[in-house]
Design a protein around this motif. Structure first.
Motif, PDB file in Angstrom:
ATOM      1  N   CYS A 170      33.552  29.615  32.996  1.00 48.82           N
ATOM      2  CA  CYS A 170      34.224  30.842  33.449  1.00 48.82           C
ATOM      3  C   CYS A 170      33.251  32.011  33.399  1.00 48.82           C
ATOM      4  O   CYS A 170      33.138  32.792  34.351  1.00 48.82           O
ATOM      5  CB  CYS A 170      35.443  31.105  32.577  1.00 48.82           C
ATOM      6  SG  CYS A 170      36.278  32.675  32.929  1.00 48.82           S
TER       7      CYS A 170
ATOM      8  N   ASN B 138      30.064  31.640  35.941  1.00 50.98           N
ATOM      9  CA  ASN B 138      30.469  31.826  37.335  1.00 50.98           C
ATOM     10  C   ASN B 138      30.829  33.278  37.607  1.00 50.98           C
ATOM     11  O   ASN B 138      30.593  33.795  38.697  1.00 50.98           O
ATOM     12  CB  ASN B 138      31.656  30.916  37.670  1.00 50.98           C
ATOM     13  CG  ASN B 138      31.209  29.506  38.033  1.00 50.98           C
ATOM     14  OD1 ASN B 138      30.614  29.283  39.087  1.00 50.98           O
ATOM     15  ND2 ASN B 138      31.477  28.559  37.151  1.00 50.98           N
ATOM     16  N   ARG B 139      31.380  33.948  36.601  1.00 51.01           N
ATOM     17  CA  ARG B 139      31.604  35.385  36.756  1.00 51.01           C
ATOM     18  C   ARG B 139      30.262  36.106  36.910  1.00 51.01           C
ATOM     19  O   ARG B 139      30.116  37.015  37.723  1.00 51.01           O
ATOM     20  CB  ARG B 139      32.356  35.924  35.542  1.00 51.01           C
ATOM     21  CG  ARG B 139      32.435  37.438  35.528  1.00 51.01           C
ATOM     22  CD  ARG B 139      33.197  37.961  34.317  1.00 51.01           C
ATOM     23  NE  ARG B 139      32.997  39.397  34.199  1.00 51.01           N
ATOM     24  CZ  ARG B 139      32.119  39.975  33.404  1.00 51.01           C
ATOM     25  NH1 ARG B 139      31.343  39.241  32.625  1.00 51.01           N
ATOM     26  NH2 ARG B 139      32.001  41.295  33.366  1.00 51.01           N
TER      27      ARG B 139
ATOM     28  N   LYS C 122      31.133  34.517  41.305  1.00 45.06           N
ATOM     29  CA  LYS C 122      32.085  33.541  41.851  1.00 45.06           C
ATOM     30  C   LYS C 122      33.378  33.663  41.063  1.00 45.06           C
ATOM     31  O   LYS C 122      33.705  32.832  40.201  1.00 45.06           O
ATOM     32  CB  LYS C 122      31.506  32.132  41.770  1.00 45.06           C
ATOM     33  CG  LYS C 122      30.205  31.965  42.549  1.00 45.06           C
ATOM     34  CD  LYS C 122      29.632  30.562  42.379  1.00 45.06           C
ATOM     35  CE  LYS C 122      28.332  30.390  43.152  1.00 45.06           C
ATOM     36  NZ  LYS C 122      27.756  29.031  42.975  1.00 45.06           N
ATOM     37  N   LEU C 123      34.134  34.722  41.351  1.00 44.63           N
ATOM     38  CA  LEU C 123      35.277  35.086  40.505  1.00 44.63           C
ATOM     39  C   LEU C 123      36.419  34.080  40.598  1.00 44.63           C
ATOM     40  O   LEU C 123      37.096  33.822  39.598  1.00 44.63           O
ATOM     41  CB  LEU C 123      35.765  36.483  40.876  1.00 44.63           C
ATOM     42  CG  LEU C 123      34.766  37.632  40.639  1.00 44.63           C
ATOM     43  CD1 LEU C 123      35.409  38.966  40.974  1.00 44.63           C
ATOM     44  CD2 LEU C 123      34.267  37.625  39.201  1.00 44.63           C
ATOM     45  N   ASP C 124      36.676  33.530  41.779  1.00 42.89           N
ATOM     46  CA  ASP C 124      37.777  32.566  41.907  1.00 42.89           C
ATOM     47  C   ASP C 124      37.511  31.330  41.058  1.00 42.89           C
ATOM     48  O   ASP C 124      38.406  30.815  40.374  1.00 42.89           O
ATOM     49  CB  ASP C 124      37.969  32.170  43.373  1.00 42.89           C
ATOM     50  CG  ASP C 124      38.542  33.323  44.199  1.00 42.89           C
ATOM     51  OD1 ASP C 124      39.115  34.249  43.590  1.00 42.89           O
ATOM     52  OD2 ASP C 124      38.409  33.293  45.434  1.00 42.89           O
ATOM     53  N   ILE C 125      36.280  30.825  41.120  1.00 40.85           N
ATOM     54  CA  ILE C 125      35.916  29.653  40.315  1.00 40.85           C
ATOM     55  C   ILE C 125      35.979  30.001  38.833  1.00 40.85           C
ATOM     56  O   ILE C 125      36.466  29.224  38.007  1.00 40.85           O
ATOM     57  CB  ILE C 125      34.510  29.155  40.703  1.00 40.85           C
ATOM     58  CG1 ILE C 125      34.478  28.718  42.169  1.00 40.85           C
ATOM     59  CG2 ILE C 125      34.080  28.009  39.799  1.00 40.85           C
ATOM     60  CD1 ILE C 125      33.098  28.331  42.670  1.00 40.85           C
TER      61      ILE C 125
ATOM     62  N   ARG D 147      37.849  32.238  37.333  1.00 43.33           N
ATOM     63  CA  ARG D 147      39.237  32.324  36.877  1.00 43.33           C
ATOM     64  C   ARG D 147      39.859  30.937  36.721  1.00 43.33           C
ATOM     65  O   ARG D 147      40.595  30.679  35.756  1.00 43.33           O
ATOM     66  CB  ARG D 147      40.051  33.149  37.875  1.00 43.33           C
ATOM     67  CG  ARG D 147      41.523  33.308  37.473  1.00 43.33           C
ATOM     68  CD  ARG D 147      42.231  34.325  38.321  1.00 43.33           C
ATOM     69  NE  ARG D 147      42.168  33.980  39.744  1.00 43.33           N
ATOM     70  CZ  ARG D 147      42.594  34.782  40.712  1.00 43.33           C
ATOM     71  NH1 ARG D 147      43.072  35.982  40.417  1.00 43.33           N
ATOM     72  NH2 ARG D 147      42.501  34.405  41.973  1.00 43.33           N
ATOM     73  N   GLU D 148      39.548  30.018  37.629  1.00 41.69           N
ATOM     74  CA  GLU D 148      40.095  28.662  37.546  1.00 41.69           C
ATOM     75  C   GLU D 148      39.670  27.981  36.244  1.00 41.69           C
ATOM     76  O   GLU D 148      40.493  27.391  35.537  1.00 41.69           O
ATOM     77  CB  GLU D 148      39.618  27.846  38.752  1.00 41.69           C
ATOM     78  CG  GLU D 148      40.124  26.413  38.752  1.00 41.69           C
ATOM     79  CD  GLU D 148      39.591  25.601  39.928  1.00 41.69           C
ATOM     80  OE1 GLU D 148      39.793  24.378  39.940  1.00 41.69           O
ATOM     81  OE2 GLU D 148      38.952  26.217  40.828  1.00 41.69           O
TER      82      GLU D 148
ATOM     83  N   GLU E 171      41.431  29.664  33.152  1.00 43.69           N
ATOM     84  CA  GLU E 171      42.835  29.286  32.988  1.00 43.69           C
ATOM     85  C   GLU E 171      42.972  27.847  32.491  1.00 43.69           C
ATOM     86  O   GLU E 171      43.853  27.539  31.688  1.00 43.69           O
ATOM     87  CB  GLU E 171      43.568  29.471  34.311  1.00 43.69           C
ATOM     88  CG  GLU E 171      43.742  30.962  34.678  1.00 43.69           C
ATOM     89  CD  GLU E 171      44.318  31.172  36.062  1.00 43.69           C
ATOM     90  OE1 GLU E 171      44.385  30.178  36.830  1.00 43.69           O
ATOM     91  OE2 GLU E 171      44.688  32.320  36.390  1.00 43.69           O
TER      92      GLU E 171
ATOM     93  N   TYR F 174      38.031  41.950  38.940  1.00 46.43           N
ATOM     94  CA  TYR F 174      39.003  42.038  40.030  1.00 46.43           C
ATOM     95  C   TYR F 174      39.646  43.431  40.109  1.00 46.43           C
ATOM     96  O   TYR F 174      40.514  43.667  40.939  1.00 46.43           O
ATOM     97  CB  TYR F 174      40.114  41.001  39.827  1.00 46.43           C
ATOM     98  CG  TYR F 174      39.812  39.641  40.408  1.00 46.43           C
ATOM     99  CD1 TYR F 174      39.681  39.453  41.789  1.00 46.43           C
ATOM    100  CD2 TYR F 174      39.678  38.527  39.590  1.00 46.43           C
ATOM    101  CE1 TYR F 174      39.431  38.199  42.320  1.00 46.43           C
ATOM    102  CE2 TYR F 174      39.424  37.266  40.097  1.00 46.43           C
ATOM    103  CZ  TYR F 174      39.299  37.102  41.472  1.00 46.43           C
ATOM    104  OH  TYR F 174      39.052  35.866  41.996  1.00 46.43           O
TER     105      TYR F 174
END
Length: 642
Positions: A247, A250-251, A255-258, A260-261, A264, A293
């Protein structure tokens, strides 16, 4: 907010490896069929090891069974194994004080048994507890003792975990490059050992180090490898740790979507396994993603949840970062008072690390909060002022026939206008005074902190060096010339220690803190008299009880500044300090028989001495009176109410 990632987990050095390959059914069969003897104790421990990466609560129950039977049998090996393994569970639950207590008990057991290997393991486990508690100096000291023990025994299989733990301790202290050296060394030693659990631990730790150094691509590679290893051996702990790390990196790679995945996934698994430590780390990772975000509400929600976990489990090291994070969230909401309170908590826990920065932020927030209150009042008065002006013009235009009445009304409004402007000016002056008071308060806090650091830190270090040099001098035969040089170096070191103590005492005298204003000023005056430059006498009356510490500090600084001015400029031979307290009134007088000066010259003087005195007297809401003439000496009177 801080973006530093601290390693979420430190594996204790005691082996959890063999249980990973054990067969659960065969161990349970051994437990059922064995008598209540030492074999059952060892089976309980083995089964607890097997459960650690699946359900820590169940693992803890079997460890407690092993302890109960060990006590009944007076089986020292079982007692040691229980403590070495159960502290791992306590650390995962955030119960660090209990873990440290058990680790110290295990060291005593190992020492009594003269078991050299277990002594080394206990030393490492004690160090791990200190890391969790934020005491990195003690942690590194115990880790180094453990490493020395295993190197002396030739047992290199323990060194990778020790190196990763030492690296993590340095990482918690923000020494990331030093930490990287140890963690890379650990990985190099661990790869040939084919220990998947240890490899997963080291890879996820190393990934955190790359993240802190902003080497995100390298962090992504080791986290990905660590996740694959952890999933292969079904280790939920390191799976969660890898998710959290992926997490973060990638931030860092935007690559924020990855990001966050992965965050979570890690949070869900941490909550499922009941691992509050890793739950908190995943919450912090998601907090930063939400911040990127621009979802400040969600970011604050994650921060609050992480803070609740850290406070409930007394996770001191992580509370430091979370207090700062939450203060930032509150500041965004314009809740400067709340932000100030949390920065105060942060300051108390992290003063030795970032004392100057935190004090600056506290002063800024304090001033900003008070300024906001004053500005609201100023805006209200300005609106009233505009309303009155509008009324003036309306009356002049609409009632020109009633010029006399209009003039009277205008005169009345003009008077009120001047009063409003005076109120605005007064509020602005109060705002400036608040800022000055904050600066003075910050200066005294900084003097206190620096004086303490000089005396306790540098003073202890110099004294230790002196003792070491004296010890060397007594055990080594040196040529005469070298011996003289050595002796001269020790003498110079004595001078450095004395000078350091003098500076620390000048910045914040210990006598002032411990015994109060009268004792501190007596010592100060006697010190000046002893120098032979100026004879200073002191008198006091009515000080049966101490004043508030903040008032004592300011009065001490005023006397210090005034006597320094006498020494520098007055060419006096004698000076007198008088302190009198009658009820709530306190008066301070400093007089000298020097050459004096024209008091009017202070209005154009560029010197900071009397300006500092005036600022400190204003801080106490007091009065300052200076009487002096050329060749007639000087008398300074300060009056305050307490």
């Amino acid at each position: 907010m801080k973006s530093v990632f601290t390693t979420a987990l430190l594996i204790l050095i005691y082996g959890h490896v063999s249980a990973q390959s054990g067969d659960a059914n065969s161990i349970l069969k051994k437990i059922r069929e064995s008598k209540e003897d030492t074999n059952r104790v060892l089976a309980y421990i083995e089964y607890g090891n097997l459960l650690e990466n699946q359900n820590i609560d169940s693992a803890g129950k079997y460890y407690l069974k092993a302890e109960a039977l060990s006590q009944k049998l007076d089986y020292n090996i079982g007692k040691f194994k229980f403590r070495s393994n159960y502290t791992y569970i306590l650390n995962l639950q955030g119960k660090f004080e209990q873990g440290l207590k058990l680790n110290k008990e295990s060291l005593k057991i190992a020492t009594d048994m003269k078991h050299q290997v277990n002594i080394g393991k206990s030393l490492a486990n004690i160090a791990t507890s200190y890391v969790y508690m934020g005491n990195f100096t003690e942690a590194i000291k115990y880790y180094q003792r453990s490493a020395d023990q295993f190197e002396k025994l030739g047992m290199k299989e323990f060194l990778p975990r020790l190196y990763i733990s030492i690296g993590s301790a340095f990482e918690h202290a923000n020494l990331f490059n030093k930490s990287l050296v140890y963690k890379q060394k650990a990985l190099q030693l661990a790869r040939p050992m084919k220990d998947s659990l240890q490899l997963a631990d080291i890879l996820t730790n190393l990934g955190g180090n790359y993240f802190n150094l902003k080497r995100y691509k390298e962090g992504l590679a080791v986290y990905t490898e660590g996740l694959a290893v952890a999933q292969k051996i079904k280790s939920d702990i390191f799976i969660v740790q890898a998710y959290g790390g992926l997490c973060r990196v990638n931030r860092g790679l935007k690559k924020l979507d990855i990001a966050r995945e992965y965050g979570e996934k890690g949070l869900a698994l941490a909550r499922k396994t009941g691992n509050v430590f890793l739950e908190m780390e995943c919450l912090r990772a998601l907090m930063f993603v939400a911040e990127d975000y621009n979802d400040t509400a969600l970011s604050a929600k994650y921060t609050r949840e992480a803070l609740k976990i850290a406070e409930a489990n007394e996770m001191t090291d992580h509370l430091v970062e979370l207090y700062e994070d939450y203060a930032t969230d509150l500041a965004r909401e314009n809740n400067y008072k709340g932000a100030y309170d949390y920065l105060m908590k942060y300051n108390l826990m992290n003063d030795a690390i970032q004392g100057l920065d935190v004090q600056k932020q506290l002063q800024e927030l304090d001033t900003k909060y008070l300024t906001a209150q004053k500005e609201k009042q100023i805006v209200t008065l300005e609106k009233e002022k505009q309303t009155r002006n509008t009324l003036i013009y309306s009356l002049i235009g609409g009632f020109i026939a009633f010029i006399i009445i209009a003039v009277l009304i205008y005169r009345n409004i003009a008077i009120r206008k001047r009063i409003a402007e005076q109120e605005v000016l007064q509020l602005q002056q109060e705002k400036q005074l608040v800022a000055t008071n904050s600066i003075l308060k910050g200066q005294e806090e900084e003097r206190t902190r620096v004086a303490r650091d000089l005396h306790d830190g540098l003073g202890g270090l110099l004294s230790g060096i002196k003792l070491t040099l004296n010890s060397v001098k007594g055990n080594v035969i040196l040529p005469e010339e070298s011996a003289m040089t050595f002796t001269r170096a020790i003498t110079q070191l004595d001078g450095a220690i004395s000078e350091m103590r003098r500076v620390a005492h000048s910045m914040m005298p210990e006598t002032l803190v411990r015994f109060g204003l009268i004792e501190a000023l007596s010592d100060f005056c006697e010190g000046i008299s002893a120098s032979g430059q100026l004879k200073v006498t002191m008198q006091d009356f009515g000080f049966g009880e101490r004043l508030d510490s903040s008032i004592e500090i300011v009065l001490y600084r005023v006397v210090q500044e005034l006597l320094n001015n006498v020494l520098k400029y007055a060419e006096a031979t004698e000076a007198q300090v008088q302190l009198t307290r009658i009820g709530s009134n306190v008066s301070l007088t400093v007089e000298d028989n020097g050459k004096g000066f024209d008091v009017k010259s202070l209005e154009t003087s560029k010197g900071a001495g009397f300006r500092n005195v005036q600022a400190r007297v204003d801080y106490l809401n007091g009065k300052l009176d200076i009487q002096s003439k050329p060749e007639e000496g000087t008398s300074v009177l300060v009056e305050i109410e307490v």
